[in-house]
Scaffold this active site. Sequence first.
Site, PDB file in Angstrom:
ATOM      1  N   ASN B 131       0.578  -1.262   0.250  1.00 32.92           N
ATOM      2  CA  ASN B 131      -0.029  -0.015   0.596  1.00 32.92           C
ATOM      3  C   ASN B 131       1.200   1.306  -0.433  1.00 32.92           C
ATOM      4  O   ASN B 131       0.914   1.814   1.146  1.00 32.92           O
ATOM      5  CB  ASN B 131      -1.013  -0.301   0.862  1.00 32.92           C
ATOM      6  N   PHE B 132       1.338   1.762  -1.615  1.00 35.65           N
ATOM      7  CA  PHE B 132       1.773   2.948  -1.382  1.00 35.65           C
ATOM      8  C   PHE B 132       0.994   3.830  -2.103  1.00 35.65           C
ATOM      9  O   PHE B 132       1.456   4.670  -2.352  1.00 35.65           O
ATOM     10  CB  PHE B 132       3.362   2.819  -3.148  1.00 35.65           C
ATOM     11  N   CYS B 134      -2.302   4.801   0.151  1.00 35.84           N
ATOM     12  CA  CYS B 134      -3.112   6.170   1.138  1.00 35.84           C
ATOM     13  C   CYS B 134      -2.681   7.024   0.995  1.00 35.84           C
ATOM     14  O   CYS B 134      -1.837   8.198   2.090  1.00 35.84           O
ATOM     15  CB  CYS B 134      -3.008   4.782   2.387  1.00 35.84           C
ATOM     16  N   ASN B 199      -5.143   4.471  -6.045  1.00 36.43           N
ATOM     17  CA  ASN B 199      -5.618   4.325  -4.661  1.00 36.43           C
ATOM     18  C   ASN B 199      -6.472   5.403  -4.949  1.00 36.43           C
ATOM     19  O   ASN B 199      -6.454   5.944  -4.929  1.00 36.43           O
ATOM     20  CB  ASN B 199      -4.163   4.184  -3.092  1.00 36.43           C
ATOM     21  N   THR B 200      -6.600   6.412  -3.711  1.00 38.23           N
ATOM     22  CA  THR B 200      -7.358   7.612  -3.356  1.00 38.23           C
ATOM     23  C   THR B 200      -6.650   8.312  -3.450  1.00 38.23           C
ATOM     24  O   THR B 200      -6.197   9.007  -3.172  1.00 38.23           O
ATOM     25  CB  THR B 200      -8.583   7.371  -1.337  1.00 38.23           C
ATOM     26  N   CYS B 351     -25.737  25.412 -25.959  1.00 42.56           N
ATOM     27  CA  CYS B 351     -25.068  25.231 -27.427  1.00 42.56           C
ATOM     28  C   CYS B 351     -24.740  27.630 -27.086  1.00 42.56           C
ATOM     29  O   CYS B 351     -23.432  27.453 -27.870  1.00 42.56           O
ATOM     30  CB  CYS B 351     -25.894  24.934 -27.907  1.00 42.56           C
ATOM     31  N   CYS B 375     -22.365  24.085 -36.150  1.00 33.94           N
ATOM     32  CA  CYS B 375     -21.659  23.538 -35.654  1.00 33.94           C
ATOM     33  C   CYS B 375     -20.863  23.029 -36.016  1.00 33.94           C
ATOM     34  O   CYS B 375     -20.121  21.946 -36.379  1.00 33.94           O
ATOM     35  CB  CYS B 375     -22.850  22.395 -35.873  1.00 33.94           C
ATOM     36  N   CYS B 378     -19.263  19.120 -30.665  1.00 37.54           N
ATOM     37  CA  CYS B 378     -18.827  19.378 -29.814  1.00 37.54           C
ATOM     38  C   CYS B 378     -18.995  18.610 -28.863  1.00 37.54           C
ATOM     39  O   CYS B 378     -18.920  18.323 -27.988  1.00 37.54           O
ATOM     40  CB  CYS B 378     -18.667  20.500 -29.633  1.00 37.54           C
ATOM     41  N   CYS B 381     -24.437  19.406 -26.988  1.00 41.84           N
ATOM     42  CA  CYS B 381     -25.979  19.508 -26.672  1.00 41.84           C
ATOM     43  C   CYS B 381     -27.207  18.207 -27.080  1.00 41.84           C
ATOM     44  O   CYS B 381     -27.484  17.156 -25.835  1.00 41.84           O
ATOM     45  CB  CYS B 381     -26.416  19.482 -28.321  1.00 41.84           C
TER      46      CYS B 381
END
Lengths: 464, 430
Positions: B131-132, B134, B199-200, B351, B375, B378, B381
Amino acid sequence: MTKSNLPENRLENRFPEKEPLLTKREATVEANRCLYCVDAPCIDSCPTSIDIPEFIRRIATENREGSAKTILESNILGYSCAQVCPTEVLCESTCVFNEMDEEPIRIGELQRYATEPAIENDVQFFEAGEPTGKRVALIGAGPASLSCAHRLRRYGHETTIFEAKSYPGGLNTDGVAPYKLHAHQSLKEIDYVRQIGGIDIEYNTAVGKDVTLEELEEDFDAIFIGAGLGPDNWLDIPGTDLDGVWGAVDLIAKMKVEEGYELPDDVHTACVVGGGNTAIDVVRELRGLGVDDVMLVYRRDEASMSGYEHEWEGAKKEGARGVWFSQPVEIVGDDHARALRCRKMRPASDDPDDRSLELVDGSDFDIDCDLVVVAIGQSKLGDLFADVDGVELDWGKIVIDAETGRTGNTKYFAGGDCVSGGKEVVDAVEEGKVAARSIHALLTDDAEASADEESTETAPSPVT
Amino acid sequence: MPDLSVNFAGIKSPNPFWLASAPPANSGEQVMRAFDAGWGGAVWKTLGQPIVNVSSRFGSLDYGDRRMIGFNNIELITDRPLEDNFREIEEVKRHYPDHAVIASLMVETKEEWKDIIARSIDAGADGLELNFGCPHGMCERGMGSAVGQEPKVCQEITSWAVEYSTVPVIVKLTPNVGDIIPPGRAAVRGGAHAVSLINTIKSIIGVDLDRGVIQPPVNTKSSNGGYCGQAVRPIALHMTNQLAQDRQVNIPISGIGGVETWRDALEFIYLGASTVQVCTAVMHHGYRIVEDMIDGTERFMRDKGFETIDEMVGKALPSYDQWGNLDLNHEIIAKIDADLCIGCQKCVAACHDGAHQCIHVGEDSRVPYIDEAECIGCNLCKYVCPVPDCITMVEVDNDKDSMTWNEYIAAKERGEDVEHPGKSTHQTHF
């Protein structure tokens, strides 16, 4: 009469609310479902043009007070309208979800969710304008006059409402179906509206009797007629003087505001004569009170009823039934009504555009019943104003210019049921609002004022 | 019948769906229930010198009425005695010999690593996960993400573990870095057999505006936590792709971050992961979500003709390229199906206010129309439209050859008279 002295033991209290206040979770889920449409069609189908997507968004962001303000800015009676409006045919009917056969947003219920705390806790959003010294008399304390008066106060004009009854609100207080709105809710809302200050109400003061129009013209700079409608129309047939025969509006008012009123114990079967919304209301109320067999007796067929389809469908689900193509010809009984005698009717021609009916000779039949309620409309009060110079009448209804609420007499304005002959509360509110703008223009010689759009924060600035 | 079983760097598992090292894999009783539900493996709640946790620990990011689209926590590693954990690992392996049980580890000194690795292997762990990653609490003590953020340290500790271990070593990386490649390569240099990520993410999930206190509150205070759940998946997918694209990171990848459904899992697999790990979705809905993950994956494989998970690993990797190598002359525009349109006009606002001002409303209809010349394709829409398939993007044949930015610049540098690529609109007059 205010909330404090409305009797507790009113028959209407037996009716539970059909649509209870949404919980926070329900409101959040529903508010988040709203698409926040651009140029939303629901706004266009609200007679008062409430910015519906905006107030719903504010619920979603937990800005409930801001939501209430958005509503009340356009409709100061937004709390009761949330409950009494036929949203099925107004705002909710144009919700874009209908276009993909999904349930429309429950706009009415969200509107109540937004406004109820503001009304309950008296959170005020509007202030009276700088006093202009101008005085406006308003005839009748129903929704049209209350809306008009509140708007006039925001402009800074003094207002006095003359009310024939001992309590305010008109049909909002004593005529709305109790499962939609109770009388005390209406009165609570009126207390809230009057918190802006300077809306005086003279109760038990019938115009034309207790005070004359000449006196009003003398004392006030402008007059708004929001007198509503008169007593129930009556059937011109034998037997209407028997016990057990009621006018619909009369009966509903007793249920809603009279202390201790009860239906007689022996009422098991009732006939309600008429095909409009009041007739349907009475039918549903009688079923709600436990009357076993309630029939709506109408001279045309089911499809021709003027009442809302969704209301009649609801009534049928509650066990009511319809008797079609039937014209009452006599109420039979000794002292007390015991049957409604009807004659069958039929279309007078095969032409579907020809709506005329004819009686079928020899088709009389009796419907045994203990109660007959006559719901064939209310009388018009226009005659009260027949002598006012310039005020025109159309079959008892006061004629106005719809854009401005002006009558043919520059000092007189009008709105609500006395003009329309009987529409929704929300229509009356709008008509009161429109008239207030025109009155303000008259009183300030400000031709622009009548074209002014809604103010934003407080009162529209009066120009004196 | 598709075969869901995997051999991940030598660790065998009946399917690629593992519980991530987190509360759902905190005890033997839980892990056995998870295996009964269908999970193929579990990475045990990180073992180390037991700590003391705070109350409360979790924070939720809600969206409208939807709960937990994002989630964070300030919980640390296991707070249960190591002996209990090892005894339970042993018990789980005894009852579930064919499932993967991975010991997640986090200690400080070389001696501690040696000791805990030996005990983990004695207990029967099929592999180790270092675990590197947390990013809260433990990093203040020089562990967790403090290691993952320093490639040299990451490499050194990895090499210790590889030295002491007789089972595969997985290095779990932190996303709290500017570039995931250096720590990924460090793990490879240290001899890791696989990496897992993400990880988080270091985060503050929100502020209680009434109390003026950061969430989740520990009395009147809080601390930064680790962010996870659905909302982090795009970040995790990106980092998975980065490592999978890197030739030096030539070891298996276990994908983690916002996996809730079989579709989420397959996205990681398509970007190079060969197992996925799940935590938040289980915390939200329970172990049984794996049933649909298995069923959905099997159906997908049958539909697409895949027989093994391996066949799908990295399937979408060739579709990635640098922005400079994308074709500027490829042109799509939006089409509105007037029959489906409900007239909400959300596309108009999007738009006009948020894109290219090319959707308009006519006089007579609530159905908007597209100014096709304006148009720029992209997609906005299409995303704001609430009606399925009402707005679609269609390809325009503009008779232009492919031209990337890199090609354009190169051609200009060569002095060629080259036409400006892309579509000219009111905002971009070429």
